[in-house]
Design an enzyme around this catalytic site. Structure first.
Site, PDB file in Angstrom:
ATOM      1  N   ASN A 223      14.451  -2.607   9.824  1.00 21.24           N
ATOM      2  CA  ASN A 223      14.364  -4.069   9.923  1.00 21.24           C
ATOM      3  C   ASN A 223      15.767  -4.660   9.940  1.00 21.24           C
ATOM      4  O   ASN A 223      16.754  -3.938   9.875  1.00 21.24           O
ATOM      5  CB  ASN A 223      13.509  -4.634   8.784  1.00 21.24           C
ATOM      6  CG  ASN A 223      14.082  -4.268   7.436  1.00 21.24           C
ATOM      7  OD1 ASN A 223      15.206  -4.647   7.104  1.00 21.24           O
ATOM      8  ND2 ASN A 223      13.332  -3.513   6.646  1.00 21.24           N
ATOM      9  N   ASP A 293       7.491  -1.219   4.861  1.00 21.99           N
ATOM     10  CA  ASP A 293       6.173  -1.090   4.231  1.00 21.99           C
ATOM     11  C   ASP A 293       5.513   0.243   4.579  1.00 21.99           C
ATOM     12  O   ASP A 293       4.704   0.755   3.825  1.00 21.99           O
ATOM     13  CB  ASP A 293       5.269  -2.249   4.672  1.00 21.99           C
ATOM     14  CG  ASP A 293       5.729  -3.562   4.046  1.00 21.99           C
ATOM     15  OD1 ASP A 293       6.268  -3.505   2.921  1.00 21.99           O
ATOM     16  OD2 ASP A 293       5.568  -4.623   4.680  1.00 21.99           O
ATOM     17  N   LYS A 355       3.429  -7.687  -9.144  1.00 24.03           N
ATOM     18  CA  LYS A 355       4.376  -6.577  -9.295  1.00 24.03           C
ATOM     19  C   LYS A 355       4.911  -6.486 -10.722  1.00 24.03           C
ATOM     20  O   LYS A 355       5.821  -5.710 -10.990  1.00 24.03           O
ATOM     21  CB  LYS A 355       5.537  -6.747  -8.311  1.00 24.03           C
ATOM     22  CG  LYS A 355       5.088  -6.712  -6.851  1.00 24.03           C
ATOM     23  CD  LYS A 355       6.270  -6.609  -5.897  1.00 24.03           C
ATOM     24  CE  LYS A 355       5.784  -6.729  -4.451  1.00 24.03           C
ATOM     25  NZ  LYS A 355       6.518  -5.863  -3.533  1.00 24.03           N
TER      26      LYS A 355
HETATM   27  O1  C5P Z   1       5.907  -7.099  -1.040  1.00 21.45           O
HETATM   28  P1  C5P Z   1       7.212  -7.614  -0.581  1.00 21.45           P
HETATM   29  O2  C5P Z   1       7.913  -6.658   0.335  1.00 21.45           O
HETATM   30  O3  C5P Z   1       7.221  -8.996  -0.033  1.00 21.45           O
HETATM   31  O4  C5P Z   1       8.049  -7.736  -1.936  1.00 21.45           O
HETATM   32  C1  C5P Z   1       9.376  -8.028  -1.957  1.00 21.45           C
HETATM   33  C2  C5P Z   1      10.017  -7.474  -3.194  1.00 21.45           C
HETATM   34  O5  C5P Z   1       9.523  -6.174  -3.500  1.00 21.45           O
HETATM   35  C3  C5P Z   1      11.498  -7.295  -3.009  1.00 21.45           C
HETATM   36  O6  C5P Z   1      12.101  -7.456  -4.276  1.00 21.45           O
HETATM   37  C4  C5P Z   1      11.595  -5.868  -2.498  1.00 21.45           C
HETATM   38  O7  C5P Z   1      12.876  -5.319  -2.726  1.00 21.45           O
HETATM   39  C5  C5P Z   1      10.524  -5.174  -3.314  1.00 21.45           C
HETATM   40  N1  C5P Z   1       9.873  -4.053  -2.622  1.00 21.45           N
HETATM   41  C6  C5P Z   1      10.060  -2.765  -3.098  1.00 21.45           C
HETATM   42  N2  C5P Z   1       9.416  -1.722  -2.498  1.00 21.45           N
HETATM   43  C7  C5P Z   1       8.598  -1.930  -1.441  1.00 21.45           C
HETATM   44  C8  C5P Z   1       8.401  -3.212  -0.955  1.00 21.45           C
HETATM   45  C9  C5P Z   1       9.058  -4.260  -1.550  1.00 21.45           C
HETATM   46  O8  C5P Z   1      10.820  -2.581  -4.054  1.00 21.45           O
HETATM   47  N3  C5P Z   1       7.989  -0.896  -0.882  1.00 21.45           N
END
Ligand code: C5P
Length: 417
Positions: A223, A293, A355
């Site tokens: 990304n 993701d 989270k």
């Molecule tokens: O779920 P999302 O990606 O929007 O969440 C963002 C937060 O979760 C950020 O702090 C990102 O660094 C963390 N994150 C993570 N591991 C993932 C996805 C997101 O630590 N696989």
């Protein structure tokens, strides 16, 4: 008093138990210290083992108990010098008059007396003994020597004693001792912050940048994250006195001054490195990384050749790094980020809870003037409900200035813990 166990998860206490009937109270003391989040290792003298078994302390502390100085097996694990270095505080409770006498005279004929000489950590004594032994001139003389040497003595309380006497010599209750220990670390932390910066003495781990998920040896999914926010935060945390470990995905940024950098590529590697850092000690974990993701289920061993109009690639969900760290038993203070294009605050507040974060900073990446590749940012910060802190709007500013404000928000929350 409410507290966040993460504040002390990086603090190591050696509880030294010596021979005295009050040793039974030390079992509860281990529990109370663990409740505060301290790492506890127990050292027992021979005398202590006549009153209570090492097994009790092993079960309560979650660590094997140290009893021997010259035992090859024990020294191969954590020897006396390592133990002496490991400790942030040595609390001797109960401290018998024999141990007090040994300390005062610099004897080193068992593990505990050797540790006393080998450590730089503060040593606290909670003497407990018969009132006549407490009042004995030799005991008082030895204690005076130790106080002059910088040892902290917690005065015994007065009351009826196990031997039937009434007088001074009872060990304070475990709750009281544990509270004194946590107050000491709180005050030390505050004094450090005043002198050396808002995050003095803290070990901060930051994830930054994108992750790269291989498709074959030459292609990957990734990304647009540049890592700028995470790198700016690493620099701000270092300036605030923290020891900073920056776990960076593939980005082309210079390592900020004073920061220890660990390069990773994929989400799985980022999680592995994060777990390793957690085990090495972490007070604050900041997840700025834009973690992919999904990853490719089966990475091709060789370059995939062009063939046909379609290519099917199966994707697997990546682990959520920040959520995984937040679920660990001795979790640090957890900071997450949310980049959204709509309902920004609503989604961020949801992520804070889902989270299990302590704090989340969110921004609207649909705005071209802030976010991803921009040098500027504007954010709203939310705290977990139990901190009782209002949300904060950080106005549009350089990522460096935003990072500074985020450090202040983290320090405020830590002090509200
Ligand atoms: O779920 P999302 O990606 O929007 O969440 C963002 C937060 O979760 C950020 O702090 C990102 O660094 C963390 N994150 C993570 N591991 C993932 C996805 C997101 O630590 N696989």
């Amino acid at each position: 008093m409410s507290f966040d166990v993460s504040v002390f998860s990086n603090k190591n206490i050696i509880l030294a138990v010596t021979g005295g009937i009050a040793a039974y109270k030390s079992a509860i003391l281990v529990r109370r210290l663990k409740d505060y989040g301290f790492n506890v290792r127990v050292v027992m003298t021979q005398g202590a083992q006549a009153f209570i078994t090492p097994l009790t302390f092993q079960a309560l502390s979650g660590n094997s108990v140290h009893t021997e100085l010259l035992d090859t097996a024990a020294e191969a694990g954590m020897g006396h010098i390592e133990l002496a270095r490991w400790a942030d505080l040595i609390l001797v409770a109960p401290a018998s008059c024999n141990t007090i006498a040994k300390f005062a005279n610099g004897l080193a004929d068992d593990l505990l007396s050797t540790l006393f000489l080998a450590t730089k950590a503060p040593v606290w004594l909670a003497p407990a003994m018969n009132q006549q032994m407490w009042a004995a001139k030799a005991t008082q003389r030895n204690l005076q020597t130790l106080v002059e040497d910088g040892v902290h003595v917690i005065m015994p309380s007065s009351g009826s004693q196990a031997c039937g006497d009434v007088g001074l010599g009872r060990m304070p209750e475990p709750e009281e001792l544990a509270e004194q220990v946590q107050l000491y670390f709180h005050q030390t932390q505050r004094a450090l912050a005043e002198k050396f910066g808002l995050l003095a003495g803290k070990r901060v781990v930051i994830t930054a940048g994108p992750t790269r998920e291989a498709i074959d040896p030459v292609r990957y999914i990734s990304n647009h994250s540049t890592g700028k926010m995470g790198f700016a935060l690493a620099s701000a945390c270092y300036t605030a006195g923290a020891k900073v470990i920056l776990i960076a995905g593939p980005v082309s940024l210079d390592t900020p001054n004073g920061v220890q950098r660990k390069n990773v590529s994929s989400a799985v590697q980022m999680l592995e490195q994060s777990m390793q850092q957690l085990h090495e000690g972490c007070d604050v974990f900041i997840a700025t990384a834009a973690v992919a993701d999904y990853r490719v289920a089966q990475v091709a061993e060789h370059k995939i050749k062009k063939a046909g109009d379609e290519l099917q690639v199966e994707l697997l969900k990546n682990p959520d790094i920040v959520a995984t760290i937040a679920q660990q038993p001795q979790r640090p203070f957890m900071v997450g980020f949310a980049a959204e294009t709509q309902n920004v605050e609503q989604y961020a507040a949801g992520k804070l809870v889902a989270k299990k974060l302590d704090m989340i900073a969110c921004n609207d990446v649909s705005r071209s003037d802030i976010g991803f590749a921009s040098d500027e940012n504007a954010m709203t910060v939310f705290f977990a409900e139990h901190y009782g802190l209002e949300k904060r709007d950080l106005e549009k500013a350089s990522k460096q200035e935003i990072a500074q404000q985020l450090v202040e928000a983290i320090a405020d929350a830590l002090h509200h813990a």
